[in-house]
Design a protein around this motif. Structure first.
Motif, PDB file in Angstrom:
ATOM      1  N   ALA A  99      -9.751  -5.882  -5.205  1.00  0.00           N
ATOM      2  CA  ALA A  99      -8.963  -6.534  -4.157  1.00  0.00           C
ATOM      3  C   ALA A  99      -7.615  -7.009  -4.675  1.00  0.00           C
ATOM      4  CB  ALA A  99      -9.749  -7.705  -3.573  1.00  0.00           C
ATOM      5  N   ARG A 100      -7.536  -7.277  -5.958  1.00  0.00           N
ATOM      6  CA  ARG A 100      -6.264  -7.725  -6.529  1.00  0.00           C
ATOM      7  C   ARG A 100      -5.334  -6.562  -6.828  1.00  0.00           C
ATOM      8  NH1 ARG A 100      -5.015 -11.251 -12.100  1.00  0.00           N
ATOM      9  NH2 ARG A 100      -2.838 -10.588 -12.246  1.00  0.00           N
ATOM     10  N   PHE A 101      -5.859  -5.494  -7.381  1.00  0.00           N
ATOM     11  CA  PHE A 101      -4.986  -4.452  -7.907  1.00  0.00           C
ATOM     12  C   PHE A 101      -4.800  -3.244  -6.999  1.00  0.00           C
ATOM     13  CE2 PHE A 101      -6.456  -6.604 -11.849  1.00  0.00           C
ATOM     14  CZ  PHE A 101      -5.220  -7.081 -12.236  1.00  0.00           C
ATOM     15  N   PHE A 102      -5.772  -2.909  -6.173  1.00  0.00           N
ATOM     16  CA  PHE A 102      -5.560  -1.769  -5.280  1.00  0.00           C
ATOM     17  C   PHE A 102      -6.237  -1.983  -3.915  1.00  0.00           C
ATOM     18  CE2 PHE A 102      -8.821  -0.947  -8.451  1.00  0.00           C
ATOM     19  CZ  PHE A 102      -9.921  -0.494  -7.742  1.00  0.00           C
ATOM     20  N   PRO A 103      -5.839  -3.055  -3.215  1.00  0.00           N
ATOM     21  CA  PRO A 103      -6.369  -3.269  -1.864  1.00  0.00           C
ATOM     22  C   PRO A 103      -5.819  -2.210  -0.906  1.00  0.00           C
ATOM     23  CG  PRO A 103      -4.587  -4.793  -2.294  1.00  0.00           C
ATOM     24  CD  PRO A 103      -4.847  -4.071  -3.588  1.00  0.00           C
ATOM     25  N   ALA A 104      -6.552  -1.946   0.149  1.00  0.00           N
ATOM     26  CA  ALA A 104      -6.173  -0.884   1.084  1.00  0.00           C
ATOM     27  C   ALA A 104      -4.831  -1.145   1.742  1.00  0.00           C
ATOM     28  CB  ALA A 104      -7.259  -0.726   2.144  1.00  0.00           C
ATOM     29  N   HIS A 105      -4.513  -2.397   2.044  1.00  0.00           N
ATOM     30  CA  HIS A 105      -3.274  -2.684   2.765  1.00  0.00           C
ATOM     31  C   HIS A 105      -2.033  -2.504   1.895  1.00  0.00           C
ATOM     32  CE1 HIS A 105      -3.969  -6.577   0.756  1.00  0.00           C
ATOM     33  NE2 HIS A 105      -2.665  -6.761   0.857  1.00  0.00           N
ATOM     34  N   ARG A 106      -2.179  -2.686   0.581  1.00  0.00           N
ATOM     35  CA  ARG A 106      -1.021  -2.575  -0.306  1.00  0.00           C
ATOM     36  C   ARG A 106      -0.980  -1.255  -1.072  1.00  0.00           C
ATOM     37  NH1 ARG A 106      -1.733  -6.858  -3.553  1.00  0.00           N
ATOM     38  NH2 ARG A 106      -2.208  -5.710  -5.456  1.00  0.00           N
ATOM     39  N   CYS A 107      -2.149  -0.713  -1.365  1.00  0.00           N
ATOM     40  CA  CYS A 107      -2.238   0.536  -2.138  1.00  0.00           C
ATOM     41  C   CYS A 107      -3.133   1.529  -1.394  1.00  0.00           C
ATOM     42  CB  CYS A 107      -2.799   0.262  -3.526  1.00  0.00           C
ATOM     43  SG  CYS A 107      -1.826  -0.878  -4.522  1.00  0.00           S
ATOM     44  N   PRO A 108      -2.713   1.995  -0.229  1.00  0.00           N
ATOM     45  CA  PRO A 108      -3.578   2.886   0.565  1.00  0.00           C
ATOM     46  C   PRO A 108      -3.912   4.194  -0.137  1.00  0.00           C
ATOM     47  CG  PRO A 108      -1.337   2.865   1.431  1.00  0.00           C
ATOM     48  CD  PRO A 108      -1.408   1.759   0.424  1.00  0.00           C
TER      49      PRO A 108
END
Length: 343
Positions: free
Chosen positions: A272-281
């Protein structure tokens, strides 16, 4: 079942059909023959090498090195890997490779088909090399133990029993004492044991310092920004609906490094910190694609069968050594419980 407690080599790495074998196939078969791989399925470095072998369909003789039972600290293994901190080791004849990246490079030369390590004289080869170096620079062991020593650093909580986390914290110092004891017990391997002890002591100083652990974690922010850009570019070239890896439809050594890192961070509760869907789709889709990738699933299947292997090792290890080995095997306990929890 092999004498190592793993599956037969053919089951682990697959077979080529016997019919229609060309001279090139015969050369590949000769290159692959008598390859022994010492590894443990939950080891981070072992998973990278296994992923390479399964991608290429390489046959090998498996020899499990049980981290739970401290086999990586035994003299027979220290002789194979005197200064290295890694499991695995590949042996073929007089060739002994104990660096996971060297093993991946070697595996890629053994068989035709998809290339894991493109020629560095090509643009793709340069790109894969650069991404691989960037990903391999991540101190995964520091991050893993860092989360255990400082669990509040995990966004969603570390996915493993609190008892295992407590054991890891309590037994690290015991592991250092054990290595020093082995150095005295086996003077001919003294340098190897002391090198491992010094490496472990250095890492202990880092993982017990929250600010240093935070420093290692902060480096991942920029790394995943770079990975997201690479995946976005690859997807734009491949088109919607196509399987896309870091540099297009071909799975490379850079994908090996990214895949195993992503999964470890997922299990540590750091996704959730490094590759969440909203920021790193793009990275988020990559992770879900990986979870369906047959070679990766093959590793998870082997991990799932570890409980029987470990039970057998417990029955064989009826000595006071077991109590000490429980401490030095904590690294594997982390990975095993995380994998078990995730599946």
């Amino acid at each position: 079942m092999s004498d190592s407690g793993g599956e037969p080599a053919e089951t682990l790495a697959g077979n080529k059909p016997a019919s229609g074998i060309s001279d090139a196939d015969n050369n590949e078969k000769e290159n692959e023959s008598e390859i022994t791989l010492y590894y443990f399925p939950t080891s981070f470095s072992s998973q990278k090498v296994l992923l390479a072998a399964y991608e290429k369909g390489i046959k090998f003789k498996p020899r499990l090195v049980s981290l739970f039972h401290g086999q990586h600290m035994e003299p027979w293994y220290v002789k194979l890997n005197p200064e290295g901190t890694h499991v695995p080791v590949l042996v073929k004849g007089n060739t002994i490779l104990n660096d996971p990246e060297d093993i991946i490079d070697y595996i890629d030369t053994l068989k035709n088909g998809a290339t894991l390590v493109p020629d560095v004289n090509t643009p793709e080869g340069q790109a894969v090399k650069a991404a691989r170096e960037q990903l391999n620079a991540v101190a995964v062991d520091v991050i893993t133990y860092g989360v255990v020593f400082h669990p509040h650093l995990s966004a969603s909580g570390c996915h493993m029993p609190s008892a295992v986390q407590r054991s890891m914290r309590e037994n690290f110092a015991r592991r250092l004492q054990y290595l020093t004891h082995k150095a005295t017990q086996y003077p001919e391997l003294r340098d190897g044991y002391l090198a491992k002890s010094q490496t472990a002591a250095h890492k202990y100083d880092i993982i017990t310092d929250e600010e240093k652990v935070k420093g290692h974690l902060s480096h991942l922010d920029s790394l995943f920004q770079d990975m997201e850009k690479l995946l976005a570019a690859a997807e734009s070239k491949s088109g919607a609906g196509c399987e896309t890896w870091l540099f297009g439809p071909t799975f490379t050594a850079a994908d090996i490094a990214l895949s195993v890192l992503l999964h470890r961070l997922l299990l540590l509760g750091l996704d959730a910190r490094f590759f969440p869907a909203h920021r790193c789709p793009h990275t988020h889709r990559y992770m879900h694609q990986l979870l369906r990738h047959p070679p990766f699933l093959r590793i998870q299947k082997e991990v799932g069968g570890l409980r029987f292997t470990l039970l057998w090792e417990d029955l064989k290890a009826a000595s006071p050594y077991v109590a000490v080995a429980a401490g030095v095997g904590v690294t594997a306990a982390l990975a095993y419980w995380l994998l078990k929890r995730a599946h």
